[in-house]
Design a protein around this motif. Structure first.
Motif, PDB file in Angstrom:
ATOM      1  N   PHE A  88      13.502  81.382  48.778  1.00 45.28           N
ATOM      2  CA  PHE A  88      12.401  81.145  48.582  1.00 45.28           C
ATOM      3  C   PHE A  88      11.336  81.778  49.748  1.00 45.28           C
ATOM      4  CE2 PHE A  88       8.757  77.634  49.085  1.00 45.28           C
ATOM      5  CZ  PHE A  88       8.325  77.879  48.246  1.00 45.28           C
ATOM      6  N   PRO A  89      10.695  82.963  48.928  1.00 39.12           N
ATOM      7  CA  PRO A  89      10.009  83.891  49.867  1.00 39.12           C
ATOM      8  C   PRO A  89       9.301  83.418  50.970  1.00 39.12           C
ATOM      9  CG  PRO A  89       9.710  84.574  47.546  1.00 39.12           C
ATOM     10  CD  PRO A  89      10.521  83.165  47.574  1.00 39.12           C
ATOM     11  N   PRO A  90       8.723  82.224  51.079  1.00 35.48           N
ATOM     12  CA  PRO A  90       7.721  81.809  52.277  1.00 35.48           C
ATOM     13  C   PRO A  90       8.669  81.718  53.385  1.00 35.48           C
ATOM     14  CG  PRO A  90       6.998  80.693  50.377  1.00 35.48           C
ATOM     15  CD  PRO A  90       8.124  81.519  49.940  1.00 35.48           C
ATOM     16  N   LEU A  91      10.030  81.370  53.301  1.00 36.59           N
ATOM     17  CA  LEU A  91      11.091  81.161  54.277  1.00 36.59           C
ATOM     18  C   LEU A  91      11.244  82.314  55.061  1.00 36.59           C
ATOM     19  CD1 LEU A  91      13.963  78.857  52.666  1.00 36.59           C
ATOM     20  CD2 LEU A  91      11.768  78.146  54.058  1.00 36.59           C
ATOM     21  N   VAL A  92      11.265  83.432  54.290  1.00 34.63           N
ATOM     22  CA  VAL A  92      11.479  84.675  55.259  1.00 34.63           C
ATOM     23  C   VAL A  92      10.421  85.037  56.087  1.00 34.63           C
ATOM     24  CG1 VAL A  92      11.867  87.122  54.719  1.00 34.63           C
ATOM     25  CG2 VAL A  92      12.656  85.514  52.958  1.00 34.63           C
ATOM     26  N   THR A  93       9.185  84.627  55.835  1.00 30.15           N
ATOM     27  CA  THR A  93       8.095  85.218  56.728  1.00 30.15           C
ATOM     28  C   THR A  93       7.570  83.832  57.373  1.00 30.15           C
ATOM     29  OG1 THR A  93       6.780  84.537  54.833  1.00 30.15           O
ATOM     30  CG2 THR A  93       7.200  86.819  55.250  1.00 30.15           C
ATOM     31  N   VAL A  94       7.644  82.862  56.937  1.00 31.10           N
ATOM     32  CA  VAL A  94       7.069  81.696  57.695  1.00 31.10           C
ATOM     33  C   VAL A  94       7.966  81.200  59.141  1.00 31.10           C
ATOM     34  CG1 VAL A  94       6.694  79.023  57.592  1.00 31.10           C
ATOM     35  CG2 VAL A  94       5.874  80.427  55.779  1.00 31.10           C
ATOM     36  N   LEU A  95       9.415  81.255  59.003  1.00 34.33           N
ATOM     37  CA  LEU A  95      10.053  80.702  60.038  1.00 34.33           C
ATOM     38  C   LEU A  95      10.087  81.825  61.009  1.00 34.33           C
ATOM     39  CD1 LEU A  95      13.348  79.429  57.960  1.00 34.33           C
ATOM     40  CD2 LEU A  95      11.287  78.334  58.907  1.00 34.33           C
ATOM     41  N   PRO A  96      10.125  82.918  61.148  1.00 32.19           N
ATOM     42  CA  PRO A  96      10.206  83.833  62.232  1.00 32.19           C
ATOM     43  C   PRO A  96       8.665  83.574  62.867  1.00 32.19           C
ATOM     44  CG  PRO A  96      10.849  85.084  60.560  1.00 32.19           C
ATOM     45  CD  PRO A  96      10.355  83.636  59.919  1.00 32.19           C
ATOM     46  N   ILE A  97       7.747  83.287  62.077  1.00 35.85           N
ATOM     47  CA  ILE A  97       6.273  83.064  62.706  1.00 35.85           C
ATOM     48  C   ILE A  97       6.151  81.890  63.264  1.00 35.85           C
ATOM     49  CG2 ILE A  97       3.655  82.793  62.426  1.00 35.85           C
ATOM     50  CD1 ILE A  97       3.989  85.125  60.110  1.00 35.85           C
ATOM     51  N   LEU A  98       6.860  80.764  62.861  1.00 37.69           N
ATOM     52  CA  LEU A  98       6.834  79.374  63.269  1.00 37.69           C
ATOM     53  C   LEU A  98       7.416  79.533  64.712  1.00 37.69           C
ATOM     54  CD1 LEU A  98       7.648  77.085  60.325  1.00 37.69           C
ATOM     55  CD2 LEU A  98       5.733  77.124  61.832  1.00 37.69           C
ATOM     56  N   LEU A  99       8.665  80.259  64.864  1.00 36.57           N
ATOM     57  CA  LEU A  99       9.282  80.384  66.132  1.00 36.57           C
ATOM     58  C   LEU A  99       8.526  80.816  67.043  1.00 36.57           C
ATOM     59  CD1 LEU A  99      12.895  81.818  64.721  1.00 36.57           C
ATOM     60  CD2 LEU A  99      12.226  79.286  65.494  1.00 36.57           C
ATOM     61  N   ALA A 100       7.614  82.009  66.630  1.00 36.37           N
ATOM     62  CA  ALA A 100       6.667  82.607  67.744  1.00 36.37           C
ATOM     63  C   ALA A 100       5.671  81.722  68.045  1.00 36.37           C
ATOM     64  CB  ALA A 100       6.197  83.913  66.944  1.00 36.37           C
ATOM     65  N   VAL A 101       4.944  81.048  67.086  1.00 37.88           N
ATOM     66  CA  VAL A 101       3.938  80.361  67.444  1.00 37.88           C
ATOM     67  C   VAL A 101       4.380  78.982  68.376  1.00 37.88           C
ATOM     68  CG1 VAL A 101       2.116  78.517  66.415  1.00 37.88           C
ATOM     69  CG2 VAL A 101       2.640  80.827  65.607  1.00 37.88           C
ATOM     70  N   GLY A 102       5.636  78.549  68.011  1.00 33.90           N
ATOM     71  CA  GLY A 102       6.285  77.347  68.812  1.00 33.90           C
ATOM     72  C   GLY A 102       6.242  77.848  70.272  1.00 33.90           C
ATOM     73  N   VAL A 103       6.705  79.164  70.498  1.00 34.76           N
ATOM     74  CA  VAL A 103       6.547  79.555  72.163  1.00 34.76           C
ATOM     75  C   VAL A 103       5.164  79.466  72.659  1.00 34.76           C
ATOM     76  CG1 VAL A 103       7.187  81.564  73.484  1.00 34.76           C
ATOM     77  CG2 VAL A 103       8.630  80.840  71.713  1.00 34.76           C
ATOM     78  N   ALA A 104       4.264  79.957  71.740  1.00 32.66           N
ATOM     79  CA  ALA A 104       2.781  79.944  72.481  1.00 32.66           C
ATOM     80  C   ALA A 104       2.179  78.839  72.486  1.00 32.66           C
ATOM     81  CB  ALA A 104       2.081  80.880  71.451  1.00 32.66           C
ATOM     82  N   GLU A 105       2.493  77.825  71.552  1.00 29.49           N
ATOM     83  CA  GLU A 105       2.023  76.615  71.511  1.00 29.49           C
ATOM     84  C   GLU A 105       2.710  75.645  72.601  1.00 29.49           C
ATOM     85  OE1 GLU A 105       1.395  72.338  68.802  1.00 29.49           O
ATOM     86  OE2 GLU A 105       2.057  74.314  67.856  1.00 29.49           O
ATOM     87  N   LYS A 106       4.067  75.596  72.729  1.00 34.17           N
ATOM     88  CA  LYS A 106       4.833  74.713  73.595  1.00 34.17           C
ATOM     89  C   LYS A 106       4.524  75.124  74.983  1.00 34.17           C
ATOM     90  CE  LYS A 106       6.085  72.274  70.057  1.00 34.17           C
ATOM     91  NZ  LYS A 106       5.795  71.278  69.470  1.00 34.17           N
ATOM     92  N   SER A 107       4.347  76.403  75.247  1.00 33.86           N
ATOM     93  CA  SER A 107       4.351  77.141  76.664  1.00 33.86           C
ATOM     94  C   SER A 107       2.846  76.454  77.149  1.00 33.86           C
ATOM     95  CB  SER A 107       4.226  78.412  76.503  1.00 33.86           C
ATOM     96  OG  SER A 107       3.071  79.022  75.817  1.00 33.86           O
ATOM     97  N   GLY A 108       1.744  76.103  76.230  1.00 37.52           N
ATOM     98  CA  GLY A 108       0.569  75.803  76.616  1.00 37.52           C
ATOM     99  C   GLY A 108      -0.656  76.797  76.481  1.00 37.52           C
ATOM    100  N   LEU A 109       0.040  77.953  75.838  1.00 34.29           N
ATOM    101  CA  LEU A 109      -0.975  79.065  75.820  1.00 34.29           C
ATOM    102  C   LEU A 109      -2.129  78.718  74.850  1.00 34.29           C
ATOM    103  CD1 LEU A 109      -1.711  82.054  76.381  1.00 34.29           C
ATOM    104  CD2 LEU A 109      -0.451  82.825  74.825  1.00 34.29           C
ATOM    105  N   LEU A 110      -1.916  78.645  73.671  1.00 35.62           N
ATOM    106  CA  LEU A 110      -2.893  78.097  72.727  1.00 35.62           C
ATOM    107  C   LEU A 110      -3.941  76.989  73.152  1.00 35.62           C
ATOM    108  CD1 LEU A 110      -0.725  78.263  69.297  1.00 35.62           C
ATOM    109  CD2 LEU A 110      -2.062  79.981  70.499  1.00 35.62           C
ATOM    110  N   ALA A 111      -3.315  75.898  73.762  1.00 37.40           N
ATOM    111  CA  ALA A 111      -4.263  75.070  74.202  1.00 37.40           C
ATOM    112  C   ALA A 111      -5.128  75.634  75.488  1.00 37.40           C
ATOM    113  CB  ALA A 111      -3.511  73.764  74.909  1.00 37.40           C
TER     114      ALA A 111
END
Length: 526
Positions: A88-111
């Protein structure tokens, strides 16, 4: 209250109750697509038994409809259940970006970036700061609906403005502008993956659809929607709240405490957070400069064989990597400096949290992948597209009115199907092939869908974050209900919808590319 006002309120209540009753009868997205999979299986089998065929205009190939409940179909399913999901093509692109956004969000950078934007805005500009942060908030995915409204209320109150205006304005900007952003987000990757899954079996489907295929359209839309949302907060919402005498002070209610937990964040950054944010931004600028130099130097390996970047090149194929890097590295710098990421073992931990937050999508993607795969394999998608295109041509509805009808349909469906990925999977399977046959680029149809997908989600009772917002609102207005929220969201929905359609119209009539390498019409129609 006058009799006419009572009558209008009664009508509104009946309408909203009706929407809620109808919406509540819809199955959850997983069950909805399981049902659609079953319907497709039965219909495809009946058509296969009837020897139905389809011929795409401009092609000499005649396609036979294949049925799932045949020997060929059953062996196809048993052999491809796993590949249908993992492919399913979205998995190929969404999952890597989710991992990256997770770092930016959970670290507190986005907030921290959001708090900085609020804290540095002067009093008169606060509504427009809320508009900017709200529209950009989609980078945080659903977390934007929980984080931005209470922070906006906090900043408004500190500046002597009505906190409810910040609360509701933050939610409206985050929701009504959810499908657009100045940055490339996981939603861009998700939509592009679904579109690609549909176009894989289409001949002459135009340029590949990537996470940046709607980027030019998104940039213009974001800037316009930021200004409009700020204007409505400043000139419509806040004056009305003042006229109604809505309290500016919270009313204690322990039952609602969990819903307002995000309000515990302070709007101002402390010195350590300010320093960390500064270094994270410097890191991002250095990374961007390094990427820009590496792709612009003569002989760059990220150019295509002609030495250009369009219509296709390794650079466009590297968008996921670029987005991944631009989130992860600044996120790590910020997290290390503030202590949210103390060591290397914390990196997989925060990435894991991001994946857990998206577990629902990963489960939903299983049935979405099966549905799309069956729709494409059976040939029903092509048959519907050819029949639909022929029907539209027969009644003369092939130009821009057909696009407007498509947007309106998406807006109405958005009242009942809150998941953007689920709705685009459903609509793309039918409408992308149909509009391709009418000569439109898939990326343009995807952009048109984004208009309908966002504007109306802040007025539907089926949006779960409406309940969260209601709990926040009742801190100030204990008697408020869903009707209260919907009435205050409507002044955002209509201008957002009209402005976004106007922007799309400009792109359409002036044939402005929607993104790098993606125009309005297929080359054969030019």
């Amino acid at each position: 209250m006058t009799s006419s006002a009572v009558s209008r309120r009664s009508f509104t209540d009946r309408f909203l109750n009706g929407v809620e009753r109808v919406g509540n009868k819809l199955p959850e997205p997983f069950m909805l697509f399981l049902i659609l999979f079953g319907i497709t299986a039965v219909v495809s089998t009946a058509m296969a038994w009837g020897n139905v065929t389809v011929q795409v205009p401009g092609s000499d190939e005649i396609t036979r409809i294949r049925g799932l409940f045949t020997a060929e179909g059953l062996t196809w399913l048993t052999q491809n259940l796993g590949p249908n999901y993992l492919g399913f093509p979205p998995l190929v692109t969404v999952l890597p970006i989710l991992l990256a956004v997770g770092v930016a969000e959970k670290s507190g950078l986005l907030a921290a970036m959001i708090r900085k934007a609020f804290g540095s805005a002067p009093r008169w500009a606060l509504p427009y700061a809320v508009g900017v942060v709200g529209v950009l908030g989609s980078i945080m995915s659903d977390a934007a609906f929980v984080v931005i409204p209470p922070l906006a209320a906090l900043v408004f109150k500190a500046a002597g403005r009505h906190p409810v205006a910040g609360l509701l304005g933050g939610f409206a900007a985050a929701g009504a502008g959810y499908s657009t952003n100045l940055l490339v987000t996981s939603l861009d990757a998700l939509f592009a993956g679904i579109t690609t899954a549909v176009t894989e079996t289409l001949p002459n489907a135009g340029s590949p659809v990537t996470p940046v295929s709607n980027y030019f359209f998104n940039v213009v839309s974001s800037l316009v929607l930021m200004v409009i949302s700020g204007f409505i907060i400043d000139k419509v919402l806040e004056p009305r709240l003042n006229r109604q005498g809505i309290s500016r002070d919270e009313v204690a209610n322990d039952d609602d405490a969990p819903a307002t937990a995000a309000a515990d964040l302070k709007a101002e950054l402390d010195p350590r957070e300010t320093k960390a944010l500064r270094w994270a931004m410097i890191t991002g600028v250095v990374l961007a400069a390094a990427i820009a130099v590496s792709v612009t130097i003569p002989g760059s390996p990220w150019r295509n064989e002609e030495g250009a970047f369009l219509p296709d090149s390794p650079l466009l194929g590297s968008i996921v990597f670029i987005v991944f890097t631009m989130f992860v590295v600044p996120g790590l710098v910020y997290g290390k400096l503030v202590g949210t990421i103390a060591s290397g073992k914390d990196v997989p931990r925060v990435m894991g949290q991001a994946i857990r937050d998206m577990a629902g999508f990963l489960v939903l993607a299983f049935i979405l992948g099966q549905f799309i795969a069956l729709f494409n394999w059976s040939g029903i998608g092509q048959w519907i597209a050819v029949a639909g295109a022929g029907g539209l041509e027969a009644i003369g509805l092939t130009g821009y009115p057909a696009i407007l009808g498509f947007i309106l349909l998406a807006s109405l469906l958005n009242l009942f199907i809150i998941s953007g990925s689920a709705m685009w999977t459903l609509m793309a399977a039918v409408f992308v092939p149909l509009f391709v046959l009418l000569g439109y680029e898939p990326a343009f149809i995807q952009g048109a869908f984004r208009v309908g997908d966002s504007a109306t989600q802040v007025i539907t009772p089926l949006n779960p974050y409406m309940i969260v917002l209601l709990a926040m609102l009742r801190k100030y207005e204990p008697a408020a209900g869903l009707g209260t929220l919907i009435a205050r969201m409507l002044p955002f929905v209509v201008p957002f919808w009209l402005a976004w359609v106007a922007i799309l119209s400009v792109f359409f009539f002036f044939e402005i590319p929607m993104g790098p390498g993606n125009g309005i019409y297929l080359p054969a129609s030019e």
